[in-house]
Design an enzyme around this catalytic site. Structure first.
Site, mmCIF file in Angstrom:
data_model
loop_
_atom_site.group_PDB
_atom_site.id
_atom_site.type_symbol
_atom_site.label_atom_id
_atom_site.label_comp_id
_atom_site.label_asym_id
_atom_site.label_seq_id
_atom_site.Cartn_x
_atom_site.Cartn_y
_atom_site.Cartn_z
ATOM 1 N NE ARG A 1 29.162 43.367 43.928
ATOM 2 C CZ ARG A 1 28.582 42.545 44.664
ATOM 3 N NH1 ARG A 1 27.765 41.645 44.362
ATOM 4 N NH2 ARG A 1 28.527 42.766 45.811
ATOM 5 C CB SER B 1 35.946 47.850 50.948
ATOM 6 O OG SER B 1 34.531 47.327 50.781
ATOM 7 C CG ASP C 1 35.073 45.091 52.712
ATOM 8 O OD1 ASP C 1 35.604 45.641 53.467
ATOM 9 O OD2 ASP C 1 35.968 44.500 51.548
HETATM 10 P P1 ADP Z 1 37.681 41.936 46.973
HETATM 11 O O1 ADP Z 1 38.546 41.721 47.874
HETATM 12 O O2 ADP Z 1 38.354 42.698 46.039
HETATM 13 O O3 ADP Z 1 36.215 42.568 47.282
HETATM 14 P P2 ADP Z 1 37.730 39.222 46.241
HETATM 15 O O4 ADP Z 1 37.257 38.732 47.447
HETATM 16 O O5 ADP Z 1 36.895 38.428 44.988
HETATM 17 O O6 ADP Z 1 37.261 40.633 45.878
HETATM 18 O O7 ADP Z 1 38.991 39.104 45.890
HETATM 19 C C1 ADP Z 1 39.641 39.293 44.776
HETATM 20 C C2 ADP Z 1 41.051 39.155 44.915
HETATM 21 O O8 ADP Z 1 41.293 37.529 45.157
HETATM 22 C C3 ADP Z 1 42.113 39.137 43.499
HETATM 23 O O9 ADP Z 1 42.539 40.379 43.872
HETATM 24 C C4 ADP Z 1 42.923 38.124 43.593
HETATM 25 O O10 ADP Z 1 44.110 38.714 44.332
HETATM 26 C C5 ADP Z 1 42.506 37.086 44.438
HETATM 27 N N1 ADP Z 1 42.238 35.779 43.745
HETATM 28 C C6 ADP Z 1 41.381 35.929 42.487
HETATM 29 N N2 ADP Z 1 41.194 34.682 42.109
HETATM 30 C C7 ADP Z 1 41.517 33.878 43.316
HETATM 31 C C8 ADP Z 1 41.875 32.555 43.264
HETATM 32 N N3 ADP Z 1 41.553 31.642 42.549
HETATM 33 N N4 ADP Z 1 42.507 32.029 44.624
HETATM 34 C C9 ADP Z 1 43.109 32.933 45.361
HETATM 35 N N5 ADP Z 1 42.937 34.240 45.297
HETATM 36 C C10 ADP Z 1 42.168 34.588 44.016
HETATM 37 MG MG MG Z 2 34.773 42.190 48.519
#
Ligand code: ADP
Ligand code: MG
Length: 813
Positions: A435, A499, A553
């Site tokens: 982003r 991150s 992050d």
């Molecule tokens: P990031 O950690 O990549 O910055 P997020 O915090 O949004 O982004 O985490 C995304 C990860 O969360 C995805 O890779 C997936 O594994 C997991 N995820 C996505 N939807 C769900 C959900 N409904 N419940 C639990 N884990 C989820």
């Molecule tokens: Mg994140």
């Protein structure tokens, strides 16, 4: 072939003193029986037919609600009869049996008949007592979880009428019989029907008629005055077609009555009225069950089979015919076959036990597969302690180079103080989405943060292509965003949320230690990511940016929450990956000059265990996930705890269970073979408490997994085992960090806030709760508040940039 020996114990008639020591007596009988059959050396499973109303929560447990019929053993009501029997059996050293199933005789009957006729879905007993069971739809049984399939319901209909529902039908004779019974006011329906009572009803009627001068010239005999003198077998004999009349005469003479021919005919008539009423009532109740079955199936016409047992039905000369005829009239839309149960409750109990035995064996194998995921408190304490040790290694100069938990200094030394203001750009790379953000921070009384952002996809070939391609792509996205916002000319300060583990020498320098999560672009490891970004901007030669800070992050998350709550000194991510940062005292950070104040340390704890220190708790499934990953051997803790891997662990377990024949009928489907098919979001959906099993099956269906009801229960258990372990491991790590903070401050109790981000933490139905409970358990002297960060990687990067800018300006002045 595999043969199973089963024992079934069935008791009906016991003498008073035997009943007193009921379970001891049963055990004695069983021991004798096994002696005579030469079975004593064998370990055998036992099915226990116990035909009294029991509340069952599982097959091998039943709390006796109330004695019925002629039983009245003290101290049994309200207790679990299976464990009583189990205790009694244990006293017999010479035999070794395992009580596997408690079976009501109606259920045994239905099972026995169902073995011969698949259509059998009702079990009916008309004997000493009366009762019925039938197969009810799970969705209608609110006491039992699950919506799929059917379960046998033991109606205990003998108690029908105990609330007064039959009062209009009950006669003065019924009332009198009830008052003289062992359980007045109870089992009122049974008392109008079953063979324990029919003879007595006849006696009471004859007695009254005699007293009124309608029979035997008004002469009552002592026998006729004596309770129990007329039994149901007498009623049956008197109603026989041919010999009925002579039987009647003989029976009445035995009662010292002197019947005339008319007396005998009249007495026969009384018997018929009593037994017909019984058959009619039974037919009516059975009609209710059949109608319900038909409605459940939404059928206009239904064919079904009723398994039936009981002395009254079997031996009374006209009972069965009467019952069938009335039933046909009451439910003309059902074609009912009555199947007499052969071998009755014993065989049924054995069948139920055989099924239970198969399920128990499956259960043991399932438990064995999931056992390594249950981490006992002592193991979690070990994990906490090793994490603590690794944190120290990472901070110390001599051990730092070898440390797996790298404890990277971030050069973020201060929290926002509210005076920050201005417009900032932020980049967020390293999450699910890339982003670009524009963040406007206002200070003073109108203190606020406004954000505009745009999400860009990073195609897989770029994530895993060359470093130049990756950074050119990033700059391309920035250019799009600046155009989109119309701010290309402004040279804005930029915070770069990156991150991945970076070794920093200042706030705007970060050397990538190694890629994690899904990234693998070449020529980046060991390079300064800020330089790479600057060069890409220069290559494009279209706009300029002032890159002020490179931010992890976790740090952004901590900063964002710190902006609201100054007590927030820890940042936690539980999303695609897992990581933690916290404010450490400078004097403890041997890798950075200076002893004053604090600096935020990015622990990069995802690599915890890469030296093998948690290998003893890794399962074969973890190793398979690791071997199939982009970075084998790396990020072992992360691979047990974060969103990118949990679904994959579940998939590995499902494959193994299927191979063992415990799931999906032993068939590994094409889709189950696909890596990544089982995303972590499915764990969240499947584990949701509000989800019915049917919906779990639908989710599995979408994944191309055809599941039965049992399958879906197992899948849910597997998901829970994996996510619970993840939350507990993460909690153990966090306990080490908060406890370190407490010791740093030298306080008895520590109040601290942890800023948290990550979809796993935010959306999984249980992860956050279990994590918090674990921290409480393992760091009892710390009161930890968890604060959800809203877009830590965007807002946090801008705040850090603002703080850095402010400090920089102060430095310049
Ligand atoms: P990031 O950690 O990549 O910055 P997020 O915090 O949004 O982004 O985490 C995304 C990860 O969360 C995805 O890779 C997936 O594994 C997991 N995820 C996505 N939807 C769900 C959900 N409904 N419940 C639990 N884990 C989820
Ligand atoms: Mg994140």
């Amino acid at each position: 072939m595999f043969a199973v020996h089963l024992l079934a114990f069935h008791f009906t008639k016991l003498k008073e003193d035997q009943i007193k020591k009921l379970f001891g007596y049963i055990a004695d009988c069983l021991s004798d029986f096994m002696e005579t059959r030469n079975l004593k050396q064998k370990k055998l499973p036992l099915g226990f037919t116990f035909s009294f109303p029991c509340k069952q929560t599982k097959l091998d447990e039943g709390v006796l609600l109330e004695w019925t019929k002629h039983f009245r053993v003290r101290g049994v009501q309200g207790t679990d009869v299976v464990s009583s029997l189990h205790r009694a059996l244990q006293k017999h050293q010479d035999i070794d049996v395992d009580v596997l199933a408690l079976v009501n005789d109606t259920v045994g009957t239905m099972m026995t008949c169902g073995y011969d006729d698949q259509r059998c879905e009702v079990g009916l007993i008309i004997g000493t007592g009366t009762n019925a069971c039938y197969m009810e739809e799970m969705r209608h049984i609110s006491l039992v979880e699950g919506d799929e399939g059917r379960m046998c319901i033991n109606t205990e209909w003998g108690a029908f009428g105990d609330d007064g529902a039959l009062d209009d039908l009950r006669t003065e004779f019924d009332r009198e019989l009830d008052l003289g019974s062992l359980n007045p006011g109870k089992q009122l329906f049974e008392k109008m029907i079953s063979s324990l009572y029919l003879g007595e009803l006849v006696r009471l009627i004859l007695l009254k008629m005699t007293k009124e001068g309608l029979l035997f010239n008004g002469k009552v005999s002592t026998a006729l005055l004596t309770k129990g003198k007329i039994e149901t077998k007498h009623v049956s004999a008197m109603e026989k077609y041919k010999e009925g009349l002579s039987n009647t005469r003989e029976i009445l003479r035995e009662l010292k009555l002197f019947p005339s021919e008319e007396d005998c005919v009249a007495v026969q008539h009384v018997c018929t009225i009593v037994s017909f009423r019984s058959a009619n009532l039974c037919a009516a109740a059975l009609a209710a069950i059949l109608t319900r079955l038909r409605d459940n199936k939404k059928l206009l016409r239904m064919r079904t089979t009723v398994g039936i047992d009981g002395g009254l039905y079997k031996t009374h000369p006209r009972y069965a015919k009467r019952l069938h005829k009335v039933l046909r009239r009451l439910v003309p839309t059902c074609d009912v076959r009555f199947l007499l149960s052969q071998g009755g409750s014993g065989r049924g109990a054995a069948l139920v036990t055989a099924v239970a035995l198969r399920l128990a064996a499956q259960r043991r194998r399932l438990d064995a597969a999931l056992a390594p995921f249950l981490l006992p408190p002592s193991t979690l304490q070990e994990v906490r302690d090793s994490m603590r040790a690794e944190l120290e290694y990472g901070l110390k100069r001599e051990t730092q180079a070898q440390a797996t938990v790298k404890m990277l200094p971030t050069y973020v030394c201060g929290m926002p103080d509210g005076t920050e203001k201005g417009k900032f750009l932020a980049l967020d790379l390293g999450g699910t989405n890339f982003r670009v953000l524009l963040v406007k921070i206002k200070s003073g009384r109108r203190r606020s943060v406004q954000m505009y952002n745009k999400i860009f996809a990073i195609p897989l070939e770029i994530m895993q292509g060359t470093g130049e391609e990756l950074f050119d792509h990033i700059v391309q996205c920035i250019a799009d965003f600046l155009d989109y916002m119309g701010i290309k000319g402004a040279r804005l300060p930029l915070g770069f949320t990156f991150s991945f583990p970076c070794r920093q020498a200042s706030i705007d320098k970060g050397t990538l230690v190694g890629w994690t999560k899904g990234f693998k672009a070449t020529d980046c490891e060991g390079e300064d990511v800020v330089d790479m970004l600057r060069e890409a901007i220069r290559r494009r030669n279209e706009f300029d940016l002032d890159i002020v800070a490179v931010v992890n992050d976790t740090v952004g998350t901590m900063m964002t929450c710190g902006y609201e709550d100054p007590n927030c000194e820890i940042g936690l991510i539980a999303g695609t990956g897992t990581n933690v940062c916290y404010m450490e005292d400078m004097k403890n950070i041997e890798t950075v000059e200076g002893n004053e104040g604090q600096m935020c340390i990015n622990t990069e704890w995802g690599a915890f265990g890469d030296n093998g220190c948690i290998d003893h708790i890794r399962t074969k499934y973890d190793r398979e996930v690791d071997e199939g990953s982009l970075n084998p051997g790396k990020q072992r803790y992360e691979k047990m705890t974060s969103g990118m891997y949990l679904g994959e662990i579940v998939r590995q377990i499902l494959i193994d269970l299927t191979k063992q024949g415990l799931l999906f009928r032993g068939h590994i489907s094409e889709s189950l073979r696909k890596r990544g098919i089982f995303e972590t979001k499915f764990l969240s959906q499947i584990e949701s408490d509000r989800l019915a099993l049917l919906q779990v099956r639908r989710i599995l269906q979408q994944l191309g997994l055809d599941s039965t009801c049992e399958d879906s229960i197992i899948v849910k258990e597997v998901c829970a085992a994996v996510s619970t372990r993840a939350a507990r491991l993460c909690g153990a790590g966090l306990a080490a960090v908060v406890e370190k903070k407490r010791q740093n401050r030298g306080v008895e109790r520590l109040q601290i806030t942890v800023g948290v981000d990550g979809t796993l933490y935010k959306l999984h139905p249980h992860f956050s709760r279990i994590l918090q409970e674990t921290v409480k358990e393992l760091a009892p002297q710390c009161d930890v508040t968890f604060m959800l960060s809203e877009d830590g990687s965007g807002k946090g990067a801008a705040l850090i940039t603002a703080v850095a800018k402010r400090l920089h300006n102060v430095g310049q002045k």
